[in-house]
Design a protein around this motif. Structure first.
Motif, PDB file in Angstrom:
ATOM      1  N   PHE A  71      -1.033  14.953  28.628  1.00  0.00           N
ATOM      2  CA  PHE A  71      -1.175  16.091  29.548  1.00  0.00           C
ATOM      3  C   PHE A  71      -2.655  16.308  29.850  1.00  0.00           C
ATOM      4  O   PHE A  71      -3.507  16.175  28.958  1.00  0.00           O
ATOM      5  CB  PHE A  71      -0.609  17.364  28.924  1.00  0.00           C
ATOM      6  N   THR A  72      -2.947  16.669  31.095  1.00  0.00           N
ATOM      7  CA  THR A  72      -4.324  16.934  31.502  1.00  0.00           C
ATOM      8  C   THR A  72      -4.376  18.218  32.322  1.00  0.00           C
ATOM      9  O   THR A  72      -3.629  18.357  33.295  1.00  0.00           O
ATOM     10  CB  THR A  72      -4.882  15.776  32.339  1.00  0.00           C
ATOM     11  N   ILE A  73      -5.271  19.111  31.923  1.00  0.00           N
ATOM     12  CA  ILE A  73      -5.448  20.374  32.642  1.00  0.00           C
ATOM     13  C   ILE A  73      -6.745  20.302  33.436  1.00  0.00           C
ATOM     14  O   ILE A  73      -7.777  19.840  32.926  1.00  0.00           O
ATOM     15  CB  ILE A  73      -5.496  21.564  31.664  1.00  0.00           C
ATOM     16  N   SER A  74      -6.691  20.772  34.664  1.00  0.00           N
ATOM     17  CA  SER A  74      -7.882  20.844  35.511  1.00  0.00           C
ATOM     18  C   SER A  74      -7.771  22.084  36.385  1.00  0.00           C
ATOM     19  O   SER A  74      -6.725  22.739  36.426  1.00  0.00           O
ATOM     20  CB  SER A  74      -8.020  19.577  36.366  1.00  0.00           C
ATOM     21  N   ARG A  75      -8.839  22.404  37.079  1.00  0.00           N
ATOM     22  CA  ARG A  75      -8.779  23.567  37.962  1.00  0.00           C
ATOM     23  C   ARG A  75      -9.688  23.372  39.163  1.00  0.00           C
ATOM     24  O   ARG A  75     -10.680  22.620  39.106  1.00  0.00           O
ATOM     25  CB  ARG A  75      -9.122  24.841  37.193  1.00  0.00           C
ATOM     26  N   ASP A  76      -9.337  24.068  40.225  1.00  0.00           N
ATOM     27  CA  ASP A  76     -10.122  24.105  41.455  1.00  0.00           C
ATOM     28  C   ASP A  76     -10.348  25.574  41.761  1.00  0.00           C
ATOM     29  O   ASP A  76      -9.486  26.228  42.354  1.00  0.00           O
ATOM     30  CB  ASP A  76      -9.365  23.401  42.578  1.00  0.00           C
ATOM     31  N   ASN A  77     -11.473  26.087  41.354  1.00  0.00           N
ATOM     32  CA  ASN A  77     -11.726  27.518  41.515  1.00  0.00           C
ATOM     33  C   ASN A  77     -11.887  27.926  42.982  1.00  0.00           C
ATOM     34  O   ASN A  77     -11.615  29.073  43.332  1.00  0.00           O
ATOM     35  CB  ASN A  77     -12.939  27.944  40.702  1.00  0.00           C
ATOM     36  N   ALA A  78     -12.313  27.020  43.810  1.00  0.00           N
ATOM     37  CA  ALA A  78     -12.430  27.346  45.235  1.00  0.00           C
ATOM     38  C   ALA A  78     -11.056  27.622  45.839  1.00  0.00           C
ATOM     39  O   ALA A  78     -10.923  28.388  46.802  1.00  0.00           O
ATOM     40  CB  ALA A  78     -13.112  26.213  45.984  1.00  0.00           C
ATOM     41  N   ALA A  79     -10.031  26.998  45.268  1.00  0.00           N
ATOM     42  CA  ALA A  79      -8.667  27.164  45.767  1.00  0.00           C
ATOM     43  C   ALA A  79      -7.838  28.110  44.909  1.00  0.00           C
ATOM     44  O   ALA A  79      -6.659  28.337  45.211  1.00  0.00           O
ATOM     45  CB  ALA A  79      -7.965  25.806  45.841  1.00  0.00           C
ATOM     46  N   ASN A  80      -8.436  28.650  43.854  1.00  0.00           N
ATOM     47  CA  ASN A  80      -7.718  29.529  42.917  1.00  0.00           C
ATOM     48  C   ASN A  80      -6.499  28.829  42.320  1.00  0.00           C
ATOM     49  O   ASN A  80      -5.407  29.407  42.232  1.00  0.00           O
ATOM     50  CB  ASN A  80      -7.272  30.827  43.609  1.00  0.00           C
ATOM     51  N   LYS A  81      -6.668  27.581  41.906  1.00  0.00           N
ATOM     52  CA  LYS A  81      -5.558  26.808  41.350  1.00  0.00           C
ATOM     53  C   LYS A  81      -5.941  26.179  40.015  1.00  0.00           C
ATOM     54  O   LYS A  81      -7.080  25.760  39.815  1.00  0.00           O
ATOM     55  CB  LYS A  81      -5.138  25.697  42.323  1.00  0.00           C
ATOM     56  N   VAL A  82      -4.969  26.087  39.155  1.00  0.00           N
ATOM     57  CA  VAL A  82      -5.066  25.352  37.896  1.00  0.00           C
ATOM     58  C   VAL A  82      -3.913  24.362  37.864  1.00  0.00           C
ATOM     59  O   VAL A  82      -2.804  24.680  38.292  1.00  0.00           O
ATOM     60  CB  VAL A  82      -5.012  26.302  36.690  1.00  0.00           C
ATOM     61  N   TYR A  83      -4.188  23.175  37.346  1.00  0.00           N
ATOM     62  CA  TYR A  83      -3.196  22.109  37.379  1.00  0.00           C
ATOM     63  C   TYR A  83      -2.841  21.647  35.959  1.00  0.00           C
ATOM     64  O   TYR A  83      -3.663  21.718  35.039  1.00  0.00           O
ATOM     65  CB  TYR A  83      -3.743  20.905  38.152  1.00  0.00           C
ATOM     66  N   LEU A  84      -1.636  21.146  35.829  1.00  0.00           N
ATOM     67  CA  LEU A  84      -1.203  20.506  34.601  1.00  0.00           C
ATOM     68  C   LEU A  84      -0.558  19.178  34.987  1.00  0.00           C
ATOM     69  O   LEU A  84       0.514  19.156  35.593  1.00  0.00           O
ATOM     70  CB  LEU A  84      -0.202  21.371  33.830  1.00  0.00           C
ATOM     71  N   GLN A  85      -1.244  18.085  34.673  1.00  0.00           N
ATOM     72  CA  GLN A  85      -0.726  16.745  34.920  1.00  0.00           C
ATOM     73  C   GLN A  85       0.068  16.304  33.698  1.00  0.00           C
ATOM     74  O   GLN A  85      -0.469  16.295  32.590  1.00  0.00           O
ATOM     75  CB  GLN A  85      -1.877  15.776  35.188  1.00  0.00           C
ATOM     76  N   LEU A  86       1.311  15.952  33.919  1.00  0.00           N
ATOM     77  CA  LEU A  86       2.199  15.512  32.845  1.00  0.00           C
ATOM     78  C   LEU A  86       2.499  14.038  33.043  1.00  0.00           C
ATOM     79  O   LEU A  86       3.051  13.645  34.071  1.00  0.00           O
ATOM     80  CB  LEU A  86       3.520  16.304  32.890  1.00  0.00           C
TER      81      LEU A  86
END
Length: 123
Positions: free
Chosen positions: A68-83
């Motif tokens: 699993f990998t967590i990342s974020r794009d603060n310009a887009a107000n998004k956080v991701y979880l790659q499974l």
């Protein structure tokens, strides 16, 4: 009140990959630590990982490290979880959450929660 919305869940085959997204309409989301949790039927909600508000540090529960990998794009107000490489036992409802302090594995410390996104792994 800051609302979080998860998306990207669905049904996939064992061994497949999936990417979940947590979105907030609040500009303050970028200032919060974001965490991901999951809950399977009949089980307690469990910590998967978290990311600092800057996105410069991530933390993972041991069983998901490397998958699993967590990342974020603060310009887009998004956080991701790659499974990645999903086994059958990863079937659960996945939740994102946010709180102001440093990353924590304790769900009680997270003030804001999404409604969850169902991930179903089929053989």
């Amino acid at each position: 009140q800051m609302q979080l919305v998860e998306s990207g869940g669905g049904s996939v085959q064992a061994g497949d990959s999936l990417k979940l997204t947590c979105t907030s309409a609040s500009e303050y989301f970028k200032s919060y630590t974001a965490g991901w949790f999951r809950q399977a039927p009949g089980k307690e909600r469990s910590f998967l990982g978290a990311i600092t508000w800057k996105g410069d540090s991530t933390f993972y529960e041991d069983s998901v490290k490397g998958r699993f990998t967590i990342s974020r794009d603060n310009a887009a107000n998004k956080v991701y979880l790659q499974l990645d490489n999903l086994p059958l036992e990863d079937t659960a409802t996945y939740f994102c959450a946010a709180h102001m302090d440093a990353p924590s594995l304790d769900a009680r410390e997270y003030r804001y929660w999404g409604q969850g996104s169902q991930v179903t792994i089929a053989s």
